[in-house]
Design a protein around this motif. Structure first.
Motif, PDB file in Angstrom:
ATOM      1  N   UNK A 256      49.055  41.378  26.815  1.00  0.00           N
ATOM      2  CA  UNK A 256      47.536  41.761  27.575  1.00  0.00           C
ATOM      3  C   UNK A 256      45.972  42.359  27.157  1.00  0.00           C
ATOM      4  N   UNK A 257      45.097  40.682  26.466  1.00  0.00           N
ATOM      5  CA  UNK A 257      44.266  40.744  25.734  1.00  0.00           C
ATOM      6  C   UNK A 257      42.958  40.777  26.231  1.00  0.00           C
ATOM      7  N   UNK A 258      42.318  42.154  26.958  1.00  0.00           N
ATOM      8  CA  UNK A 258      40.877  41.634  27.250  1.00  0.00           C
ATOM      9  C   UNK A 258      39.968  40.327  26.416  1.00  0.00           C
ATOM     10  N   UNK A 259      39.627  40.944  25.676  1.00  0.00           N
ATOM     11  CA  UNK A 259      39.327  40.279  24.317  1.00  0.00           C
ATOM     12  C   UNK A 259      39.149  38.420  24.064  1.00  0.00           C
ATOM     13  N   UNK A 260      40.530  38.344  24.912  1.00  0.00           N
ATOM     14  CA  UNK A 260      40.455  36.559  24.697  1.00  0.00           C
ATOM     15  C   UNK A 260      40.443  36.613  26.224  1.00  0.00           C
ATOM     16  N   UNK A 261      40.516  36.741  27.305  1.00  0.00           N
ATOM     17  CA  UNK A 261      40.416  36.695  28.560  1.00  0.00           C
ATOM     18  C   UNK A 261      38.996  35.681  28.801  1.00  0.00           C
ATOM     19  N   UNK A 262      39.179  34.407  29.518  1.00  0.00           N
ATOM     20  CA  UNK A 262      37.158  34.522  29.340  1.00  0.00           C
ATOM     21  C   UNK A 262      37.180  34.187  31.410  1.00  0.00           C
ATOM     22  N   UNK A 263      35.962  34.385  31.571  1.00  0.00           N
ATOM     23  CA  UNK A 263      35.846  34.245  33.067  1.00  0.00           C
ATOM     24  C   UNK A 263      34.885  32.804  33.913  1.00  0.00           C
ATOM     25  N   UNK A 264      35.578  32.667  34.587  1.00  0.00           N
ATOM     26  CA  UNK A 264      34.906  31.051  35.326  1.00  0.00           C
ATOM     27  C   UNK A 264      34.867  31.842  36.818  1.00  0.00           C
ATOM     28  N   UNK A 265      33.288  31.648  37.415  1.00  0.00           N
ATOM     29  CA  UNK A 265      33.123  31.645  38.638  1.00  0.00           C
ATOM     30  C   UNK A 265      33.376  30.158  39.280  1.00  0.00           C
ATOM     31  N   UNK A 266      34.046  30.509  41.045  1.00  0.00           N
ATOM     32  CA  UNK A 266      33.993  29.255  40.927  1.00  0.00           C
ATOM     33  C   UNK A 266      33.870  29.715  43.004  1.00  0.00           C
ATOM     34  N   UNK A 267      34.312  28.251  43.392  1.00  0.00           N
ATOM     35  CA  UNK A 267      34.274  29.065  45.120  1.00  0.00           C
ATOM     36  C   UNK A 267      36.054  28.775  45.799  1.00  0.00           C
ATOM     37  N   UNK A 268      36.543  29.606  46.141  1.00  0.00           N
ATOM     38  CA  UNK A 268      37.798  29.475  46.872  1.00  0.00           C
ATOM     39  C   UNK A 268      37.394  28.074  48.096  1.00  0.00           C
ATOM     40  N   UNK A 269      39.011  27.630  47.771  1.00  0.00           N
ATOM     41  CA  UNK A 269      39.054  26.225  48.682  1.00  0.00           C
ATOM     42  C   UNK A 269      40.324  26.654  49.598  1.00  0.00           C
ATOM     43  N   UNK A 270      40.773  27.371  50.107  1.00  0.00           N
ATOM     44  CA  UNK A 270      41.357  27.616  51.447  1.00  0.00           C
ATOM     45  C   UNK A 270      41.273  27.570  52.432  1.00  0.00           C
ATOM     46  N   UNK A 271      39.930  27.790  52.387  1.00  0.00           N
ATOM     47  CA  UNK A 271      39.778  28.001  53.663  1.00  0.00           C
ATOM     48  C   UNK A 271      37.957  27.355  53.501  1.00  0.00           C
ATOM     49  N   UNK A 272      36.804  27.286  54.655  1.00  0.00           N
ATOM     50  CA  UNK A 272      35.240  27.216  54.526  1.00  0.00           C
ATOM     51  C   UNK A 272      35.359  28.267  54.558  1.00  0.00           C
ATOM     52  N   UNK A 273      35.283  29.352  54.145  1.00  0.00           N
ATOM     53  CA  UNK A 273      33.812  30.197  54.367  1.00  0.00           C
ATOM     54  C   UNK A 273      33.430  30.164  52.732  1.00  0.00           C
ATOM     55  N   UNK A 274      33.497  29.724  51.786  1.00  0.00           N
ATOM     56  CA  UNK A 274      33.215  29.984  50.802  1.00  0.00           C
ATOM     57  C   UNK A 274      33.008  30.633  49.710  1.00  0.00           C
ATOM     58  N   UNK A 275      33.929  31.551  49.354  1.00  0.00           N
ATOM     59  CA  UNK A 275      34.043  33.008  49.236  1.00  0.00           C
ATOM     60  C   UNK A 275      34.315  32.697  47.437  1.00  0.00           C
ATOM     61  N   UNK A 276      33.577  33.360  46.855  1.00  0.00           N
ATOM     62  CA  UNK A 276      33.772  33.018  45.040  1.00  0.00           C
ATOM     63  C   UNK A 276      35.018  34.057  44.400  1.00  0.00           C
ATOM     64  N   UNK A 277      35.459  33.138  43.742  1.00  0.00           N
ATOM     65  CA  UNK A 277      36.439  33.645  42.947  1.00  0.00           C
ATOM     66  C   UNK A 277      35.930  33.918  41.572  1.00  0.00           C
ATOM     67  N   UNK A 278      36.467  34.412  40.464  1.00  0.00           N
ATOM     68  CA  UNK A 278      36.010  34.316  39.111  1.00  0.00           C
ATOM     69  C   UNK A 278      37.255  34.288  38.585  1.00  0.00           C
ATOM     70  N   UNK A 279      37.952  33.827  37.824  1.00  0.00           N
ATOM     71  CA  UNK A 279      39.087  33.073  37.455  1.00  0.00           C
ATOM     72  C   UNK A 279      38.995  34.024  35.908  1.00  0.00           C
ATOM     73  N   UNK A 280      39.940  35.004  35.849  1.00  0.00           N
ATOM     74  CA  UNK A 280      40.529  35.646  34.335  1.00  0.00           C
ATOM     75  C   UNK A 280      41.230  34.940  33.963  1.00  0.00           C
TER      76      UNK A 280
END
Length: 290
Positions: free
Chosen positions: A225-249
Motif C-alpha cells: 500500500x503506497x498512497x504516494x503512488x496512487x492517483x485519484x479520478x472522480x467520475x460518475x457511477x453507472x449503476x443507476x440514474x442517481x449520478x453519484x460521484x465516485x473517486x477512484x483511487x
C-alpha cells in the motif's frame, strides 16, 4: 443541467481570534474560523458531513471567560468572544489527549497523528507497556471490509454514519461501558449476520483506519500500500440514474478503493454497496452483490 439551490446570505459574526479581528458567517464554528485564517488545529472526531460529537477533545481552544477549554469543532463563534488557540493550557491538553490515545490505540494509519505527536511533544510511552489496549486481531468476516478495533478511538463517527445521520441501518453501535466500551454489532455478531448493508459509509468517515477496505488491508499487510503512488479520478457511477460521484483511487493501474467527494450536493460522500465496492467489475472479479 442540475440546479443547485443556494443558501440565503448569512450575517457575519465578529470576534477576536489569537489577537486578530475575525469575521465568519453566522453559525460557523471556531474550527471553521481557524481554517479560514489558515490555523492548523488538530482534529480526529470532527467530520465534514456529520454533527460534532466532541469525543476526542484534541481540538480544544481557550475562550476568554470560560471555565473549561472549548472544542473548536462544535463551539459556535459568537460576537465579541475572544479565542486563543495556542495557549500553554490548550497545547498541554492536546498533548495529554494525544498521549492517552496513542498509548491505548494503534494510530499508525491515522493521517497526521505522528506529526501532531511530534509537534506537541507527546510521549505515549510514559504510560508503560501495561497501558490498557484492545489487543485483539482484526475482524475479517466478509470480502469487502475489515474492522480493526485496535485502531478505534471511539469517536462515534461510524455509528452516526450507519445510524440516524445517514444510512439508518443501525448495524453498529456502542457496547460496554468505561474501559470495556467498544464499537460492536448487535450481540457482537459477525457483520454478515448483522443489519449491515455494506454501503461502506462507515469506512468513509473513520479517521484512524479502524475500518478499511479489504483491498487496502490486504495491501498494507503485504507492504504494497503506497498512497504516494496512487492517483485519484472522480467520475460518475453507472449503476443507476442517481449520478453519484465516485473517486477512484488507483495504484499500479488497478482500482484499490473508492470514495466519494464530501461536497457532492446529492450524496455528501455517501454511496451504496455497488458504488463503493462494485469497482471489482473493472478488475474482472466478482461484483459486489452479484
Amino acid at each position: 443541467m442540475t440546479a443547485v439551490p443556494l443558501d440565503p446570505p448569512r450575517r457575519l459574526v465578529e470576534f477576536e481570534l489569537d489577537g486578530e479581528p475575525t469575521r465568519v458567517p453566522d453559525g460557523s464554528t471556531i474550527l471553521d474560523a481557524c481554517r479560514s485564517a489558515g490555523k492548523d488545529i488538530p482534529t480526529l472526531c470532527q467530520g465534514e458531513t456529520l454533527e460534532p460529537k466532541n469525543a476526542c477533545r484534541v481540538c480544544v481552544v481557550e475562550v476568554e471567560g470560560a471555565r473549561t477549554l472549548a472544542p473548536a469543532c462544535s463551539r459556535k463563534a459568537e460576537p465579541g468572544m475572544t479565542v486563543r488557540t495556542d495557549t500553554e493550557r490548550a497545547r498541554h491538553s492536546r498533548k495529554l489527549v494525544l498521549e492517552l490515545l496513542a498509548s491505548a490505540t494503534d494510530l499508525s494509519t491515522t493521517p497526521r497523528a505522528s506529526e501532531w505527536i511530534k509537534e506537541y511533544g507527546a510521549k505515549p510511552d510514559r504510560f508503560g507497556a501495561e497501558a490498557a489496549t484492545m489487543n485483539e486481531p482484526p475482524k475479517i468476516d466478509n470480502d469487502l471490509y475489515v474492522r480493526d478495533y485496535d485502531k478505534c478511538i471511539l469517536c462515534y463517527k461510524c455509528v452516526d454514519a450507519c445510524g440516524e445521520q445517514w444510512q439508518n441501518s443501525f448495524a453498529i453501535s456502542m457496547a460496554g461501558r468505561g474501559f470495556d466500551a467498544r464499537i460492536s454489532t448487535e450481540h457482537d455478531a459477525p457483520l454478515t449476520d448483522s443489519a449491515c448493508v455494506y454501503c461502506g459509509n462507515c469506512i468513509e468517515v473513520c479517521p484512524t483506519g479502524a475500518l478499511s477496505f479489504k483491498s487496502e488491508f490486504d495491501m498494507r499487510e503485504a507492504g504494497t500500500w503506497d498512497e504516494e503512488r496512487q492517483t485519484q479520478t472522480t467520475t460518475v457511477c453507472a449503476y443507476c440514474g442517481v449520478g453519484c460521484n465516485l473517486t477512484l483511487h488507483v495504484q499500479d493501474n488497478e482500482i484499490v478503493k473508492v470514495s466519494s467527494p464530501l461536497d457532492n450536493p446529492v450524496t455528501h460522500g455517501n454511496l451504496c454497496i455497488k458504488g463503493r465496492f462494485g469497482y471489482q467489475h473493472v478488475g474482472g472479479g466478482n461484483p459486489a452483490g452479484a
